[in-house]
Design a protein around this motif. Structure first.
Motif, PDB file in Angstrom:
ATOM      1  N   MET A   1       0.879  -1.186   0.313  1.00  0.00           N
ATOM      2  CA  MET A   1      -0.110   0.089   0.152  1.00  0.00           C
ATOM      3  C   MET A   1       0.824   1.155   0.080  1.00  0.00           C
ATOM      4  SD  MET A   1      -2.908   1.241   3.104  1.00  0.00           S
ATOM      5  CE  MET A   1      -4.078   0.027   2.242  1.00  0.00           C
ATOM      6  N   ASN A   2       0.435   2.231  -0.836  1.00  0.00           N
ATOM      7  CA  ASN A   2       1.461   3.402  -1.114  1.00  0.00           C
ATOM      8  C   ASN A   2       1.040   4.515  -0.007  1.00  0.00           C
ATOM      9  OD1 ASN A   2      -0.501   5.075  -2.119  1.00  0.00           O
ATOM     10  ND2 ASN A   2      -0.265   4.325  -3.979  1.00  0.00           N
ATOM     11  N   ALA A   6      -2.773   5.260   1.541  1.00  0.00           N
ATOM     12  CA  ALA A   6      -3.193   5.084   3.001  1.00  0.00           C
ATOM     13  C   ALA A   6      -3.415   6.451   3.937  1.00  0.00           C
ATOM     14  CB  ALA A   6      -1.632   4.451   3.771  1.00  0.00           C
ATOM     15  N   ILE A   7      -3.003   7.620   3.674  1.00  0.00           N
ATOM     16  CA  ILE A   7      -3.068   8.656   4.134  1.00  0.00           C
ATOM     17  C   ILE A   7      -4.760   9.118   3.683  1.00  0.00           C
ATOM     18  CG2 ILE A   7      -2.765  11.310   4.477  1.00  0.00           C
ATOM     19  CD1 ILE A   7      -0.749   9.309   5.678  1.00  0.00           C
ATOM     20  N   ILE A 142       5.490   1.480   4.908  1.00  0.00           N
ATOM     21  CA  ILE A 142       5.149   2.419   6.006  1.00  0.00           C
ATOM     22  C   ILE A 142       3.533   2.810   5.805  1.00  0.00           C
ATOM     23  CG2 ILE A 142       5.494   4.762   6.731  1.00  0.00           C
ATOM     24  CD1 ILE A 142       8.567   4.414   6.230  1.00  0.00           C
ATOM     25  N   GLY A 143       3.184   2.929   4.579  1.00  0.00           N
ATOM     26  CA  GLY A 143       1.878   3.272   4.447  1.00  0.00           C
ATOM     27  C   GLY A 143       1.009   2.342   4.988  1.00  0.00           C
ATOM     28  N   GLN A 144       1.199   1.227   4.857  1.00  0.00           N
ATOM     29  CA  GLN A 144       0.413  -0.029   5.738  1.00  0.00           C
ATOM     30  C   GLN A 144       0.366   0.175   7.127  1.00  0.00           C
ATOM     31  OE1 GLN A 144       1.346  -4.125   5.285  1.00  0.00           O
ATOM     32  NE2 GLN A 144      -0.712  -4.636   5.343  1.00  0.00           N
ATOM     33  N   ALA A 150      -3.064   3.871  12.872  1.00  0.00           N
ATOM     34  CA  ALA A 150      -4.123   4.968  13.012  1.00  0.00           C
ATOM     35  C   ALA A 150      -5.619   4.247  13.252  1.00  0.00           C
ATOM     36  CB  ALA A 150      -4.348   5.645  11.684  1.00  0.00           C
ATOM     37  N   ALA A 151      -5.742   3.090  12.617  1.00  0.00           N
ATOM     38  CA  ALA A 151      -6.908   2.468  12.774  1.00  0.00           C
ATOM     39  C   ALA A 151      -7.030   1.778  14.208  1.00  0.00           C
ATOM     40  CB  ALA A 151      -6.908   0.957  12.111  1.00  0.00           C
ATOM     41  N   LEU A 152      -5.946   1.382  14.976  1.00  0.00           N
ATOM     42  CA  LEU A 152      -5.972   0.836  16.345  1.00  0.00           C
ATOM     43  C   LEU A 152      -6.253   2.235  17.337  1.00  0.00           C
ATOM     44  CD1 LEU A 152      -5.526  -1.081  18.338  1.00  0.00           C
ATOM     45  CD2 LEU A 152      -3.192  -0.655  18.316  1.00  0.00           C
TER      46      LEU A 152
END
Length: 203
Positions: A1-2, A6-7, A142-144, A150-152
């Motif tokens: 994932m780039n 991700a952002i 790093i994107g992943q 952020a999800a956690l």
């Protein structure tokens, strides 16, 4: 994932009351500094992160234990006290791989990209184990890593008042947070779902 993907995904759920500092400004000048410090070429994906997405200051994601500290750009450097350098003795620490690029840590457990083997993805090493051989890969990129972190953080801060229920039924993420987090992490974390979710008994 780039990183850009991700952002964009993070911004769909990020609490607008919290500032999200990734991608604030361009920091191209730090790439040359870091390549000089490490003495190797930095992979393109890491260059993109450094130049376009690194926060200006340290940023903390909430986790179950110690927060995940993502380093601000000035803390991205070769000489890292306690890892490859002892500031008390002013000496090098020999058991550290000089290719390890630390960009975050969780309670002093460093999160690294191995510049000599960037194909290994994002690795979290275990501090205090007597050797840095104790590691786990937690993301392909790093994107992943940022998306999962952020999800956690979102699951632990933006749903129920008590985000964790620890009782006779086990150590569980609260109901609404769990419905959102585990479903999305199956997609976002992919092969690393266990690393991000297995701490909860209801995953």
């Amino acid at each position: 994932m780039n990183l850009e993907t991700a952002i964009l995904e993070i911004k769909k759920f990020w609490n607008t009351d919290e500032k999200f500092p990734f991608g604030e400004s361009k920091k191209q000048n730090h790439i040359e500094r870091l390549e000089n410090e490490f003495g190797v070429a930095i992979p393109d994906s890491l260059k993109e992160y450094i130049a376009n997405f690194t926060p200006l200051n340290d940023f903390y994601f909430t986790t179950v234990g110690n927060p995940m500290c993502v380093y601000g750009v000035d803390n991205l450097k070769f000489k890292q006290d306690g890892y490859n350098f002892n500031s008390v003795k002013n000496t090098k620490i020999d058991d550290w791989s000089e290719g390890f690029f630390i960009f975050a840590d969780e309670g002093a457990d460093p999160v690294v990209i191995d510049l000599n083997h960037p194909e290994n993805g994002v690795q979290k090493l275990m501090h205090g184990a007597g050797s840095w051989d104790y590691d786990e890969t937690i993301a392909d990129s790093i994107g992943q890593f940022l998306l999962c972190s952020a999800a956690l953080h979102h699951a632990l801060t933006d749903f129920e008042e008590e985000s964790i229920v620890d009782d006779e039924n086990g150590f569980n993420l609260s109901e609404n947070a769990a419905k959102w987090y585990f479903k999305n992490m199956k997609n976002w974390a992919g092969n690393y779902y266990s690393e991000w979710c297995s701490i909860f008994d209801n995953h």
